[in-house]
Scaffold this active site. Structure first.
Site, PDB file in Angstrom:
ATOM      1  N   TYR A 115      -9.493   6.163   5.870  1.00 28.92           N
ATOM      2  CA  TYR A 115      -9.702   6.610   7.247  1.00 28.92           C
ATOM      3  C   TYR A 115     -10.681   7.773   7.165  1.00 28.92           C
ATOM      4  O   TYR A 115     -10.323   8.858   6.693  1.00 28.92           O
ATOM      5  CB  TYR A 115      -8.383   7.091   7.857  1.00 28.92           C
ATOM      6  CG  TYR A 115      -7.433   5.970   8.215  1.00 28.92           C
ATOM      7  CD1 TYR A 115      -6.715   5.298   7.235  1.00 28.92           C
ATOM      8  CD2 TYR A 115      -7.241   5.592   9.546  1.00 28.92           C
ATOM      9  CE1 TYR A 115      -5.843   4.273   7.561  1.00 28.92           C
ATOM     10  CE2 TYR A 115      -6.361   4.561   9.880  1.00 28.92           C
ATOM     11  CZ  TYR A 115      -5.673   3.910   8.882  1.00 28.92           C
ATOM     12  OH  TYR A 115      -4.817   2.883   9.219  1.00 28.92           O
ATOM     13  N   PRO A 152      -5.720   1.278  17.949  1.00 29.38           N
ATOM     14  CA  PRO A 152      -5.339   0.713  16.648  1.00 29.38           C
ATOM     15  C   PRO A 152      -5.303   1.723  15.503  1.00 29.38           C
ATOM     16  O   PRO A 152      -4.880   1.378  14.401  1.00 29.38           O
ATOM     17  CB  PRO A 152      -6.420  -0.347  16.381  1.00 29.38           C
ATOM     18  CG  PRO A 152      -7.568   0.045  17.241  1.00 29.38           C
ATOM     19  CD  PRO A 152      -7.018   0.764  18.421  1.00 29.38           C
ATOM     20  N   TYR A 198       3.449   6.719   9.776  1.00 29.99           N
ATOM     21  CA  TYR A 198       2.630   5.559   9.413  1.00 29.99           C
ATOM     22  C   TYR A 198       3.492   4.425   8.854  1.00 29.99           C
ATOM     23  O   TYR A 198       3.266   3.252   9.161  1.00 29.99           O
ATOM     24  CB  TYR A 198       1.578   5.988   8.389  1.00 29.99           C
ATOM     25  CG  TYR A 198       0.438   5.015   8.222  1.00 29.99           C
ATOM     26  CD1 TYR A 198      -0.737   5.160   8.960  1.00 29.99           C
ATOM     27  CD2 TYR A 198       0.516   3.951   7.330  1.00 29.99           C
ATOM     28  CE1 TYR A 198      -1.790   4.268   8.811  1.00 29.99           C
ATOM     29  CE2 TYR A 198      -0.525   3.053   7.177  1.00 29.99           C
ATOM     30  CZ  TYR A 198      -1.676   3.225   7.915  1.00 29.99           C
ATOM     31  OH  TYR A 198      -2.715   2.341   7.777  1.00 29.99           O
ATOM     32  N   LYS A 214      -0.034   0.503  14.927  1.00 23.88           N
ATOM     33  CA  LYS A 214       1.327   0.391  15.475  1.00 23.88           C
ATOM     34  C   LYS A 214       1.558  -0.834  16.372  1.00 23.88           C
ATOM     35  O   LYS A 214       2.709  -1.191  16.630  1.00 23.88           O
ATOM     36  CB  LYS A 214       1.657   1.653  16.289  1.00 23.88           C
ATOM     37  CG  LYS A 214       1.899   2.884  15.431  1.00 23.88           C
ATOM     38  CD  LYS A 214       3.231   2.789  14.704  1.00 23.88           C
ATOM     39  CE  LYS A 214       3.404   3.848  13.658  1.00 23.88           C
ATOM     40  NZ  LYS A 214       3.649   3.368  12.327  1.00 23.88           N
ATOM     41  N   HIS A 238       0.863  -1.195   0.000  1.00 24.64           N
ATOM     42  CA  HIS A 238       0.000   0.000   0.000  1.00 24.64           C
ATOM     43  C   HIS A 238       0.887   1.229   0.000  1.00 24.64           C
ATOM     44  O   HIS A 238       1.706   1.424   0.882  1.00 24.64           O
ATOM     45  CB  HIS A 238      -0.962  -0.028   1.194  1.00 24.64           C
ATOM     46  CG  HIS A 238      -2.098  -0.972   0.948  1.00 24.64           C
ATOM     47  ND1 HIS A 238      -3.271  -0.570   0.372  1.00 24.64           N
ATOM     48  CD2 HIS A 238      -2.192  -2.301   1.120  1.00 24.64           C
ATOM     49  CE1 HIS A 238      -4.057  -1.616   0.211  1.00 24.64           C
ATOM     50  NE2 HIS A 238      -3.434  -2.689   0.668  1.00 24.64           N
TER      51      HIS A 238
HETATM   52  C1  LIG Z   1      -8.600  -8.480  19.763  1.00 26.16           C
HETATM   53  C2  LIG Z   1      -7.465  -7.653  19.237  1.00 26.16           C
HETATM   54  C3  LIG Z   1      -7.571  -7.056  17.993  1.00 26.16           C
HETATM   55  C4  LIG Z   1      -6.540  -6.251  17.517  1.00 26.16           C
HETATM   56  N1  LIG Z   1      -6.687  -5.643  16.325  1.00 26.16           N
HETATM   57  C5  LIG Z   1      -5.709  -4.835  15.883  1.00 26.16           C
HETATM   58  C6  LIG Z   1      -5.863  -4.152  14.666  1.00 26.16           C
HETATM   59  O1  LIG Z   1      -6.880  -4.244  14.004  1.00 26.16           O
HETATM   60  N2  LIG Z   1      -4.843  -3.338  14.257  1.00 26.16           N
HETATM   61  C7  LIG Z   1      -3.673  -3.198  15.007  1.00 26.16           C
HETATM   62  O2  LIG Z   1      -2.766  -2.468  14.593  1.00 26.16           O
HETATM   63  N3  LIG Z   1      -3.510  -3.857  16.161  1.00 26.16           N
HETATM   64  C8  LIG Z   1      -4.501  -4.650  16.600  1.00 26.16           C
HETATM   65  N4  LIG Z   1      -4.336  -5.304  17.760  1.00 26.16           N
HETATM   66  C9  LIG Z   1      -3.053  -5.173  18.443  1.00 26.16           C
HETATM   67  C10 LIG Z   1      -2.016  -6.210  17.957  1.00 26.16           C
HETATM   68  O3  LIG Z   1      -2.654  -7.399  17.601  1.00 26.16           O
HETATM   69  C11 LIG Z   1      -1.008  -6.405  19.103  1.00 26.16           C
HETATM   70  O4  LIG Z   1      -0.351  -5.168  19.300  1.00 26.16           O
HETATM   71  C12 LIG Z   1       0.030  -7.517  18.822  1.00 26.16           C
HETATM   72  O5  LIG Z   1      -0.599  -8.765  18.814  1.00 26.16           O
HETATM   73  C13 LIG Z   1       1.108  -7.485  19.908  1.00 26.16           C
HETATM   74  O6  LIG Z   1       1.880  -8.659  19.856  1.00 26.16           O
HETATM   75  P1  LIG Z   1       2.410  -9.332  21.209  1.00 26.16           P
HETATM   76  O7  LIG Z   1       3.175 -10.540  20.785  1.00 26.16           O
HETATM   77  O8  LIG Z   1       3.048  -8.317  22.045  1.00 26.16           O
HETATM   78  O9  LIG Z   1       1.104  -9.746  22.006  1.00 26.16           O
HETATM   79  P2  LIG Z   1       0.017 -10.856  21.658  1.00 26.16           P
HETATM   80  O10 LIG Z   1      -0.154 -10.988  20.196  1.00 26.16           O
HETATM   81  O11 LIG Z   1      -1.187 -10.519  22.458  1.00 26.16           O
HETATM   82  O12 LIG Z   1       0.668 -12.191  22.163  1.00 26.16           O
HETATM   83  C14 LIG Z   1       0.759 -12.502  23.535  1.00 26.16           C
HETATM   84  C15 LIG Z   1       0.590 -13.994  23.684  1.00 26.16           C
HETATM   85  O13 LIG Z   1       0.794 -14.332  25.050  1.00 26.16           O
HETATM   86  C16 LIG Z   1      -0.111 -15.353  25.386  1.00 26.16           C
HETATM   87  N5  LIG Z   1      -0.286 -15.361  26.846  1.00 26.16           N
HETATM   88  C17 LIG Z   1      -0.946 -14.456  27.590  1.00 26.16           C
HETATM   89  N6  LIG Z   1      -0.892 -14.788  28.888  1.00 26.16           N
HETATM   90  C18 LIG Z   1      -0.171 -15.935  28.959  1.00 26.16           C
HETATM   91  C19 LIG Z   1       0.222 -16.782  30.025  1.00 26.16           C
HETATM   92  N7  LIG Z   1      -0.118 -16.507  31.317  1.00 26.16           N
HETATM   93  N8  LIG Z   1       0.938 -17.898  29.745  1.00 26.16           N
HETATM   94  C20 LIG Z   1       1.287 -18.178  28.462  1.00 26.16           C
HETATM   95  N9  LIG Z   1       0.929 -17.409  27.394  1.00 26.16           N
HETATM   96  C21 LIG Z   1       0.217 -16.303  27.661  1.00 26.16           C
HETATM   97  C22 LIG Z   1      -1.369 -15.013  24.628  1.00 26.16           C
HETATM   98  O14 LIG Z   1      -2.200 -16.123  24.433  1.00 26.16           O
HETATM   99  C23 LIG Z   1      -0.824 -14.430  23.328  1.00 26.16           C
HETATM  100  O15 LIG Z   1      -0.779 -15.387  22.288  1.00 26.16           O
HETATM  101  C24 LIG Z   1      -5.366  -6.087  18.276  1.00 26.16           C
HETATM  102  C25 LIG Z   1      -5.253  -6.711  19.521  1.00 26.16           C
HETATM  103  C26 LIG Z   1      -6.291  -7.467  20.013  1.00 26.16           C
HETATM  104  C27 LIG Z   1      -6.165  -8.083  21.364  1.00 26.16           C
END
Ligand SMILES: Cc1cc2nc3c(=O)[nH]c(=O)nc-3n(C[C@H](O)[C@H](O)[C@H](O)COP(=O)(O)OP(=O)(O)OC[C@H]3O[C@@H](n4cnc5c(N)ncnc54)[C@H](O)[C@@H]3O)c2cc1C
Length: 390
Positions: A201, A293, A384, A297, A75
């Site tokens: 947007y 969101p 962005y 980021k 994009h």
């Molecule tokens: C429902 C939802 C929708 C989203 N939609 C968007 C979007 O449209 N656009 C956007 O930019 N961002 C979005 N985000 C944000 C983006 O998905 C996150 O910023 C990204 O996933 C961060 O990655 P992470 O690995 O830090 O955390 P996560 O992807 O949340 O990974 C953390 C992992 O830790 C695991 N975990 C948690 N607790 C425990 C435990 N006690 N023991 C073992 N494992 C555990 C979880 O199951 C999870 O798989 C969304 C987030 C959510 C929750």
């Protein structure tokens, strides 16, 4: 109880946890990842979809996968829609950069496959995770699906366990910086072709709309809603009627509509935990910070954190004193820029209950300034598509 010894124990197998473990393996550092959800659940949970330029490079250059280049969609800009007209902010023309639409589910699949290929130790479907001794020799304990207890003893513990982190509580004396917003996003997945070449947007007095995308036949869209809204209370017809009313304008532009197969209400908040380290515990990704969101980021910050973290861990295990001290301050510089950008996009595009005519006209003035000035548009484009590596 089975006991495993490793250099880095990682709680959470999302993008942050799996990418970190992958980078560490490439550096010859062993790690074990424990993840509460089953692999199939993560593979089918829709979340983010927009990758910054450096996130794409990271997936490709570190050998996770080239699929982002073939199955992802480049994009070259976004449309800011206000006063009923689309205004293209062309990132390529402004700063020579693009973003890539490649769903988080695919990022996860690629990372999990890379672990299978390279012999990574990732334990899915664990229960009752706990951590201890984070200032000494840290331990992770959990129970597997058969009810067997396990302990992982590590030199360094990384909390990559998302926004509901259990590891964050072990960062003694941390300051939680927090901002709540008076709205949420109603997200849908639908079967339809893309509505435009670039994401839209849209500002409207009825509230914000984002026409995002997934594939040629499946689209992701969002509209601003009350944080207490219940997704199941909305029929497809009501959703499309609301989106139509918010998108309507003098240019006659219409969204491409189709059957909706997923509806979710996404919470909306800004959060930062400082510091990101306590003793031998370091936080990464959503465990340390969440962003609204609007700036796309969250996923990119998670990957940027672990790029820095893998680098300082490599130096730490190579014997360099004080390498770990660098991690938090370096990561937080980007985190606060992303917090500001997400907050700015949110406040520029969303409507707030009780907003006066002055407030609405001021927002329109701000949007006109952004699209009407090369410097204004470039400011948005740089943020962005992602700032250069720290
Ligand atoms: C429902 C939802 C929708 C989203 N939609 C968007 C979007 O449209 N656009 C956007 O930019 N961002 C979005 N985000 C944000 C983006 O998905 C996150 O910023 C990204 O996933 C961060 O990655 P992470 O690995 O830090 O955390 P996560 O992807 O949340 O990974 C953390 C992992 O830790 C695991 N975990 C948690 N607790 C425990 C435990 N006690 N023991 C073992 N494992 C555990 C979880 O199951 C999870 O798989 C969304 C987030 C959510 C929750």
């Amino acid at each position: 109880m089975t006991v495993t010894r490793t250099q880095v124990g990682i709680v959470g197998g999302g993008p942050a946890g799996l990418m970190l473990s992958h980078l560490l393996r490439r550096a010859g550092i062993d790690s074990v990842v424990v993840e509460a959800r089953e692999r199939s659940v993560i593979e089918s949970t829709n979340r983010a979809g927009i990758l910054e330029r450096d996130s794409v490079r990271m997936l490709v250059d570190t050998g996770v996968s080239d699929r982002v280049l073939t199955d992802g969609h480049e994009h070259r800009g976004i449309n800011l829609r206000f006063d009923g007209v689309n205004h293209l902010v062309n990132f390529q023309d402004l700063i020579g950069a693009s973003t890539w639409l490649y769903p988080q589910t695919d990022v996860f699949i690629d990372l999990a496959n890379a672990h299978d290929r390279d012999g990574g130790d990732v334990r899915f479907g664990v229960q009752d995770t706990d951590v201890a001794d984070v200032t000494g020799q840290p331990r992770i304990t959990y129970t597997d699906a058969e009810g067997t207890a396990h302990e992982i003893r590590c030199d360094i513990l990384v909390g990559a366990d998302g926004s509901r982190s259990i590891t964050r509580a072990h960062v003694e004396g941390h300051t939680p910086y927090f901002k709540e917003y008076p709205f949420a996003w109603f997200g849908i997945m639908c079967e339809a072709p893309p509505s435009a070449d670039e994401l839209i947007y849209a500002h409207s007095e009825r509230g914000f709309v984002l026409a995002s995308q997934r594939t040629e036949t499946v689209q992701r869209m969002y509209f601003q809603c009350d944080p207490h809204e219940k997704a199941e209370n909305w029929s497809d017809d009501q959703i499309w009627a609301e989106m139509r009313a918010r998108i309507a304008g003098q240019d006659g532009f219409e969204l491409k509509e189709g059957p909706i197969f997923e509806k979710t209400v996404l919470p909306f908040r800004s959060f930062v935990c400082e510091p990101m380290r306590h003793g031998n515990l370091l936080l990464a990704g959503d465990a340390a910070h969440t962003v609204p969101p609007t700036g796309a980021k969250g996923l990119n910050l998670a990957l940027a954190d672990v790029r820095v973290l893998a680098e300082v861990l490599e130096r730490h295990f190579g014997g360099e004193d004080g390498a770990l001290d660098e991690y938090g301050p370096r990561a937080l510089r980007r985190v606060w820029k992303a917090q500001h950008f997400s907050y700015w996009m949110t406040s520029m595009l969303h409507s707030v209950d009780g907003a006066t005519d002055f407030d609405v006209k001021r927002q329109l003035g701000e949007l006109s300034m952004v699209v009407g000035s090369e410097r204004g548009s470039s400011y948005l484009a740089e943020a962005y598509t992602g700032w250069p590596e720290d």
